[in-house]
Design a protein around this motif. Structure first.
Motif, PDB file in Angstrom:
ATOM      1  N   MET A 104      18.384   3.051  -5.522  1.00 30.23           N
ATOM      2  CA  MET A 104      18.160   4.487  -5.372  1.00 30.23           C
ATOM      3  C   MET A 104      17.001   4.983  -6.234  1.00 30.23           C
ATOM      4  O   MET A 104      16.230   5.846  -5.827  1.00 30.23           O
ATOM      5  CB  MET A 104      19.435   5.264  -5.698  1.00 30.23           C
ATOM      6  N   ARG A 105      16.851   4.406  -7.421  1.00 34.18           N
ATOM      7  CA  ARG A 105      15.739   4.843  -8.283  1.00 34.18           C
ATOM      8  C   ARG A 105      14.394   4.387  -7.725  1.00 34.18           C
ATOM      9  O   ARG A 105      13.371   5.036  -7.954  1.00 34.18           O
ATOM     10  CB  ARG A 105      15.932   4.334  -9.708  1.00 34.18           C
ATOM     11  N   VAL A 106      14.391   3.282  -6.965  1.00 40.21           N
ATOM     12  CA  VAL A 106      13.160   2.844  -6.296  1.00 40.21           C
ATOM     13  C   VAL A 106      12.774   3.860  -5.229  1.00 40.21           C
ATOM     14  O   VAL A 106      11.612   4.276  -5.128  1.00 40.21           O
ATOM     15  CB  VAL A 106      13.353   1.441  -5.682  1.00 40.21           C
ATOM     16  N   TYR A 107      13.748   4.266  -4.421  1.00 37.67           N
ATOM     17  CA  TYR A 107      13.464   5.232  -3.367  1.00 37.67           C
ATOM     18  C   TYR A 107      13.067   6.582  -3.948  1.00 37.67           C
ATOM     19  O   TYR A 107      12.188   7.267  -3.409  1.00 37.67           O
ATOM     20  CB  TYR A 107      14.682   5.379  -2.449  1.00 37.67           C
ATOM     21  N   ALA A 108      13.710   6.973  -5.037  1.00 34.95           N
ATOM     22  CA  ALA A 108      13.380   8.238  -5.677  1.00 34.95           C
ATOM     23  C   ALA A 108      11.937   8.230  -6.183  1.00 34.95           C
ATOM     24  O   ALA A 108      11.214   9.226  -6.069  1.00 34.95           O
ATOM     25  CB  ALA A 108      14.349   8.518  -6.822  1.00 34.95           C
ATOM     26  N   GLU A 109      11.512   7.097  -6.737  1.00 35.94           N
ATOM     27  CA  GLU A 109      10.143   6.978  -7.243  1.00 35.94           C
ATOM     28  C   GLU A 109       9.135   7.093  -6.104  1.00 35.94           C
ATOM     29  O   GLU A 109       8.115   7.787  -6.226  1.00 35.94           O
ATOM     30  CB  GLU A 109       9.980   5.630  -7.954  1.00 35.94           C
ATOM     31  N   LEU A 110       9.430   6.435  -4.980  1.00 39.58           N
ATOM     32  CA  LEU A 110       8.528   6.502  -3.829  1.00 39.58           C
ATOM     33  C   LEU A 110       8.471   7.913  -3.257  1.00 39.58           C
ATOM     34  O   LEU A 110       7.389   8.412  -2.918  1.00 39.58           O
ATOM     35  CB  LEU A 110       8.988   5.519  -2.751  1.00 39.58           C
ATOM     36  N   GLU A 111       9.628   8.560  -3.144  1.00 39.23           N
ATOM     37  CA  GLU A 111       9.652   9.923  -2.610  1.00 39.23           C
ATOM     38  C   GLU A 111       8.855  10.864  -3.504  1.00 39.23           C
ATOM     39  O   GLU A 111       8.078  11.692  -3.016  1.00 39.23           O
ATOM     40  CB  GLU A 111      11.094  10.407  -2.480  1.00 39.23           C
ATOM     41  N   GLU A 112       9.043  10.743  -4.803  1.00 35.25           N
ATOM     42  CA  GLU A 112       8.341  11.614  -5.739  1.00 35.25           C
ATOM     43  C   GLU A 112       6.834  11.438  -5.640  1.00 35.25           C
ATOM     44  O   GLU A 112       6.069  12.410  -5.757  1.00 35.25           O
ATOM     45  CB  GLU A 112       8.816  11.329  -7.162  1.00 35.25           C
ATOM     46  N   ARG A 113       6.388  10.216  -5.407  1.00 37.87           N
ATOM     47  CA  ARG A 113       4.958   9.934  -5.328  1.00 37.87           C
ATOM     48  C   ARG A 113       4.394  10.145  -3.928  1.00 37.87           C
ATOM     49  O   ARG A 113       3.177  10.037  -3.719  1.00 37.87           O
ATOM     50  CB  ARG A 113       4.686   8.491  -5.773  1.00 37.87           C
ATOM     51  N   GLY A 114       5.247  10.404  -2.941  1.00 37.17           N
ATOM     52  CA  GLY A 114       4.783  10.590  -1.570  1.00 37.17           C
ATOM     53  C   GLY A 114       4.277   9.308  -0.932  1.00 37.17           C
ATOM     54  O   GLY A 114       3.394   9.347  -0.069  1.00 37.17           O
ATOM     55  N   MET A 115       4.845   8.167  -1.331  1.00 39.39           N
ATOM     56  CA  MET A 115       4.404   6.867  -0.816  1.00 39.39           C
ATOM     57  C   MET A 115       5.392   6.366   0.240  1.00 39.39           C
ATOM     58  O   MET A 115       6.595   6.268  -0.030  1.00 39.39           O
ATOM     59  CB  MET A 115       4.321   5.840  -1.948  1.00 39.39           C
ATOM     60  N   PRO A 116       4.928   6.031   1.451  1.00 40.62           N
ATOM     61  CA  PRO A 116       5.835   5.514   2.483  1.00 40.62           C
ATOM     62  C   PRO A 116       6.404   4.152   2.109  1.00 40.62           C
ATOM     63  O   PRO A 116       5.811   3.384   1.336  1.00 40.62           O
ATOM     64  CB  PRO A 116       4.926   5.394   3.717  1.00 40.62           C
ATOM     65  N   LEU A 117       7.570   3.853   2.681  1.00 42.60           N
ATOM     66  CA  LEU A 117       8.206   2.551   2.512  1.00 42.60           C
ATOM     67  C   LEU A 117       8.313   1.885   3.879  1.00 42.60           C
ATOM     68  O   LEU A 117       8.879   2.456   4.812  1.00 42.60           O
ATOM     69  CB  LEU A 117       9.602   2.710   1.904  1.00 42.60           C
ATOM     70  N   GLY A 118       7.770   0.686   3.989  1.00 40.25           N
ATOM     71  CA  GLY A 118       7.837  -0.064   5.241  1.00 40.25           C
ATOM     72  C   GLY A 118       8.807  -1.222   5.139  1.00 40.25           C
ATOM     73  O   GLY A 118       9.041  -1.766   4.054  1.00 40.25           O
ATOM     74  N   PHE A 119       9.381  -1.596   6.286  1.00 39.71           N
ATOM     75  CA  PHE A 119      10.225  -2.782   6.398  1.00 39.71           C
ATOM     76  C   PHE A 119       9.563  -3.702   7.414  1.00 39.71           C
ATOM     77  O   PHE A 119       9.504  -3.370   8.603  1.00 39.71           O
ATOM     78  CB  PHE A 119      11.642  -2.407   6.844  1.00 39.71           C
TER      79      PHE A 119
END
Length: 401
Positions: free
Chosen positions: A224-239
């Motif tokens: 969850m802290r990984v996703y929170a960091e990405l959301e805060e920075r506005g960086m997309p996450l790909g799979f």
């Protein structure tokens, strides 16, 4: 400029080997450029690859752990067959992608490169971009996509971090049109956070990636802290999906075709299901997610299947405030390999996923089943603005290009 190779003779027919110039392999793509006027489109290729094993000794030298780094050196020195795979879990005895040697160019991009001013991979990517009329190309590794299946999670973490260090220092620094979503060492949430914080401001890094062939539950609290960091920075996450011929489902399949058709889909289906049903989009509504290299045919199936189950058992998904399919329409998908065997089914798929606003073009070059931009232009029911969106405008928005 490597002028010797630039003047290579174009031939109508030829034997393609690992030494064939990429521009000769892709020469026919120029016909699509002229036919459709592709030079007037902004085109982003959201999924392409290079062969990182060709530079494996350079990557091993960037392994942070000194003991592990020396182990990799010793493997390469003492075991000739380990020179380009030391410490990795890449199974060279099962590399079936080149169709028994009939499509060998992806096995090793060994074409001549005379320009020594940049890393040779930069030159190879430039050749593909120019041949395909690509303005921005997102480049990923190939065998590293299997790293989530590594038997030693600690080694997998070290390899991913070493690769990221090498790629940003050598390839990304050599060409501004090359971008990437850096792979997260997903076995280790702390290392994933460190990776985001170290590279999020790099001009060539436009997001981060989870290699989908892995058994980790993406809904686990430690992420969850990984996703929170990405959301805060506005960086997309790909799979990014990948092949697997040895899991509990594909191990019963006796043909590469069968495993290739199924494994690229089931890994992303598993992660997306866990992602939605556990309410991750509700917890991180600003986090953009992208599902890469699974094709499209599975999307309406999963939409309908999850909606059906959810409506009968909403207590299992208490965080959801709308249907699973609605969350999926808020996500993004890449086109390759786009299934066009039945135009009617494809049109229904586009409608179900709102493809004109959620689909992004990808070539998957240099893999044997790559798609050229003309593949999108040839879809008869797609509007002109829809074609522009799929080819580059949606990616421009998602990645802030």
């Amino acid at each position: 400029m490597d002028t010797v190779v630039e003047s290579a003779t174009r031939r109508e027919t030829q034997e393609i080997t690992i030494h064939t110039d990429s521009r000769e392999i892709l020469a026919n793509a120029r016909r699509d450029t002229e036919r459709y006027g592709l030079d007037d489109y902004f085109i982003v290729d959201v999924d392409s690859h290079h062969v990182e094993l060709d530079s494996w000794p350079e990557i091993i030298e960037r392994v942070e752990d000194p003991v592990l780094r020396d182990s990799g050196r010793q493997m390469m020195q003492n075991w000739p067959n380990a020179h380009n795979v030391a410490l990795s879990n890449h199974p060279p005895g099962l590399t079936m992608q080149d169709v028994s040697g009939r499509v060998p160019h992806q096995a090793s991009l060994a074409e001549p490169v005379a320009d020594t001013g940049v890393h040779r991979d930069v030159t190879l990517v430039r050749r593909a971009m120019d041949a395909l009329s690509i303005d921005v190309q997102v480049v990923f590794p190939q065998p590293m996509l299997e790293v989530g299946l590594h038997p030693n999670p600690g080694v997998a973490t070290q390899l991913m971090m070493a690769y990221n260090r090498w790629f940003t220092e050598t390839v990304l620094s050599g060409e501004g049109r090359i971008k990437t979503m850096l792979g997260l060492p997903f076995e280790d949430p702390d290392a994933s956070l460190r990776t985001i914080r170290e590279y999020a401001d790099h001009p060539g890094v436009i997001g981060f990636l989870v290699t989908s062939q892995r058994s980790a539950g993406v809904h686990r609290n430690e992420y969850m802290r990984v996703y929170a960091e990405l959301e805060e920075r506005g960086m997309p996450l790909g799979f990014h999906a990948g092949p697997n011929q040895a899991d509990s489902m594909t191990s019963t399949m006796n043909k590469f075709l069968s495993a290739h058709a199924i494994s690229f889909v089931t890994c992303n289906m598993t992660h997306l299901t866990n992602w939605v049903i556990n309410g991750i989009p509700e917890r991180f509504p600003g986090l953009k997610t992208i599902w890469i290299e699974s094709g499209l045919a599975w999307v309406p199936f999963l939409m309908q299947r999850l909606d059906h189950e959810y409506l009968m058992r909403q207590s299992d998904a208490p965080l959801l405030t709308k249907l699973p399919s609605d969350y999926m329409r808020d996500m993004y998908f890449t086109s390759q390999p786009i299934e066009i065997t039945d135009t009617g089914l494809l049109e229904a798929t586009f409608r179900a996923m709102d493809a004109e606003h959620t689909l992004m073009y990808s070539s998957d070059w240099p893999h044997w089943d790559f798609d050229v931009p003309g593949r999108i232009m040839g879809i008869p029911f797609l509007s002109e603005q829809g074609k522009r969106n799929v080819l580059g405008e949606t990616a421009r928005k998602v990645f802030g290009l």
